[in-house]
Design a protein around this motif. Structure first.
Motif, PDB file in Angstrom:
ATOM      1  N   ALA A 198      -4.776   8.565  -3.762  1.00 21.17           N
ATOM      2  CA  ALA A 198      -4.480   7.137  -3.629  1.00 21.17           C
ATOM      3  C   ALA A 198      -5.302   6.493  -2.513  1.00 21.17           C
ATOM      4  O   ALA A 198      -5.615   5.306  -2.573  1.00 21.17           O
ATOM      5  CB  ALA A 198      -2.991   6.938  -3.356  1.00 21.17           C
ATOM      6  N   ALA A 199      -5.669   7.269  -1.504  1.00 23.80           N
ATOM      7  CA  ALA A 199      -6.438   6.706  -0.392  1.00 23.80           C
ATOM      8  C   ALA A 199      -7.821   6.249  -0.830  1.00 23.80           C
ATOM      9  O   ALA A 199      -8.468   5.448  -0.146  1.00 23.80           O
ATOM     10  CB  ALA A 199      -6.570   7.746   0.717  1.00 23.80           C
ATOM     11  N   GLU A 226       0.822  -1.211   0.000  1.00 23.92           N
ATOM     12  CA  GLU A 226       0.000   0.000   0.000  1.00 23.92           C
ATOM     13  C   GLU A 226       0.855   1.261   0.000  1.00 23.92           C
ATOM     14  O   GLU A 226       0.540   2.234  -0.692  1.00 23.92           O
ATOM     15  CB  GLU A 226      -0.944  -0.004   1.199  1.00 23.92           C
ATOM     16  CG  GLU A 226      -2.050  -1.032   1.095  1.00 23.92           C
ATOM     17  CD  GLU A 226      -3.187  -0.731   2.059  1.00 23.92           C
ATOM     18  OE1 GLU A 226      -3.570   0.446   2.183  1.00 23.92           O
ATOM     19  OE2 GLU A 226      -3.691  -1.676   2.686  1.00 23.92           O
ATOM     20  N   ALA A 256       0.670   4.009  -2.902  1.00 25.06           N
ATOM     21  CA  ALA A 256       0.220   5.368  -2.573  1.00 25.06           C
ATOM     22  C   ALA A 256       1.221   6.398  -3.071  1.00 25.06           C
ATOM     23  O   ALA A 256       0.835   7.457  -3.601  1.00 25.06           O
ATOM     24  CB  ALA A 256       0.013   5.505  -1.066  1.00 25.06           C
TER      25      ALA A 256
END
Length: 396
Positions: free
Chosen positions: A320-321, A278, A282
């Motif tokens: 990206a979240a 992740e 991100a």
């Protein structure tokens, strides 16, 4: 015995260089590129930026061949490691004490030479003399080195500042392009030495890796690739009657269309399989969205497709979240690329964020494709096809 008017025992000096080449053949190109310049002004041996090696006749007379061979290797190491170029990038305050810079550079070199079993003359500088660990670069040693007014001066080929025995002109010798070629040749020879089951100190290994596989600024590469692809896609012009040509009034009732340069659409295919990290995703996603905003592409001109072995979500996100990593089955970015191209708002640029462990389309798509390999190291997945522009993002 001396064999020229300078009093330099050239036979002894050349014998020492030959011994250095015989013992460390991977340094041969660099050692033989050095031009010998006898000088009574130099305390021992030193080099300038043009790969000229200044040699004291008295030092040659007083030093055994075995130690002279070590000094040859020490001096060429300054040039191979581009110490003068790196010294130029130091803060201005560091340039006021060139000898202190030289000592830090000697520490970077000599720990490798001693670990390699080379003999060096007494008084050599090494990290242990200052209570410092081996294996660091001179930039890390420098802040911890005290001023030493009587330290050895290896010349501008080391600390970057002209020494008293160097000529005022910079003509002749080895130029920057040839120097880079010598560094690459030497690094390749080191790799071949390792493949032949030879050994190298850690500092030389790292140096060879850096020369042959330089660390690049992936953010700059990614930004450049995205900007270039968007500019290419936006370069396609078309005619429109919504805004008539400026020449229309002169043609008495004939309406001419004007040229328009539309903003391209961009699709971002995100690998959401379980192998993706992740944090790395991100970082890459943030760079992509930031560059797109910078060039004026945002909102409904950017589509994000979450894909593992199939496309699970198509959305228009700005952060990206907002992308959910599904951690589903396998990985097949062909599905994401195909879905992007099948959309009603067909993109002119497709950006694929993946770890690279995926099959690729057999034929190049009818648009620009940028493949961002996330967490890819030197032993990572196979390269994408040649038609994809590739940027490698190292693992955080």
């Amino acid at each position: 015995m001396a064999d020229d008017d300078s009093g330099l025992d050239r036979v002894k000096l050349l014998a020492a260089r030959y011994r250095a080449v015989l013992d460390r053949p991977y340094l041969a190109s660099g050692l033989y590129a050095l031009t010998i310049v006898p000088s009574r002004a130099v305390p021992a041996m030193g080099v300038d930026r043009r790969w000229r090696c200044y040699v004291s006749p008295a030092f040659v007379d007083a030093t055994p061949v075995e130690e002279l061979a070590g000094v040859w290797i020490h001096e060429v190491a300054h040039l191979l490691r581009d110490h003068h170029g790196r010294a130029d990038r130091l803060p201005a305050a560091a340039h006021r004490d060139r000898l202190r810079v030289n000592v830090a550079q000697d520490c970077e070199i000599n720990d490798d030479l001693l670990a390699d079993g080379l003999a060096l003359p007494p008084g050599r500088m090494e990290p242990g003399a200052f209570g410092l660990p081996p294996g660091l670069l001179f930039e890390a040693y420098l802040p911890q080195i005290p001023p030493l007014p009587h330290a050895h001066d290896c010349g501008s080929g080391a600390h970057g500042r002209p020494s008293p025995w160097e000529p005022a002109d910079s003509a002749g010798g080895v130029g920057p392009v040839e120097a880079d070629a010598l560094r690459r040749t030497t690094a390749q020879a080191m790799r071949a030495h390792l493949r032949g089951r030879g050994d190298l100190p850690g500092g030389w290994r790292r140096w060879a890796d850096q020369v042959l596989e330089p660390v690049v600024n992936w953010r700059r590469m990614l930004a450049g690739a995205v900007r270039e692809a968007v500019a290419w896609a936006g370069g396609a012009v078309d005619y429109t009657y919504r805004r008539p040509s400026r020449r229309t009034p002169a043609l008495r009732g004939v309406v001419l269309p004007s040229l328009r340069r539309p903003l391209p659409r961009v699709a971002v295919v995100v690998d959401t399989s379980g192998s993706m990290r992740e944090d790395d995703l991100a970082a890459a996603m943030a760079e992509v969205t930031g560059v797109l905003r910078e060039v004026g592409i945002r909102g409904n001109r950017v589509t994000v497709l979450a894909c593992d072995a199939d496309v699970h979500a198509v959305s228009r996100v700005t952060d990206a979240a907002q992308v959910t990593l599904s951690g589903g089955g396998g990985t097949d970015m062909r599905a994401g690329i195909a879905a992007a191209l099948a959309a009603r708002d067909r993109p002119s640029v497709v950006i694929v964020l993946t770890d690279g462990h995926t099959p690729w389309p057999g034929e190049p798509p009818s648009c620009r494709v940028i493949c961002v390999l996330i967490g890819a190291g030197h032993t990572g997945p196979p390269d994408p096809p040649a038609w994809a522009e590739t940027v490698r993002v190292p693992a955080a």
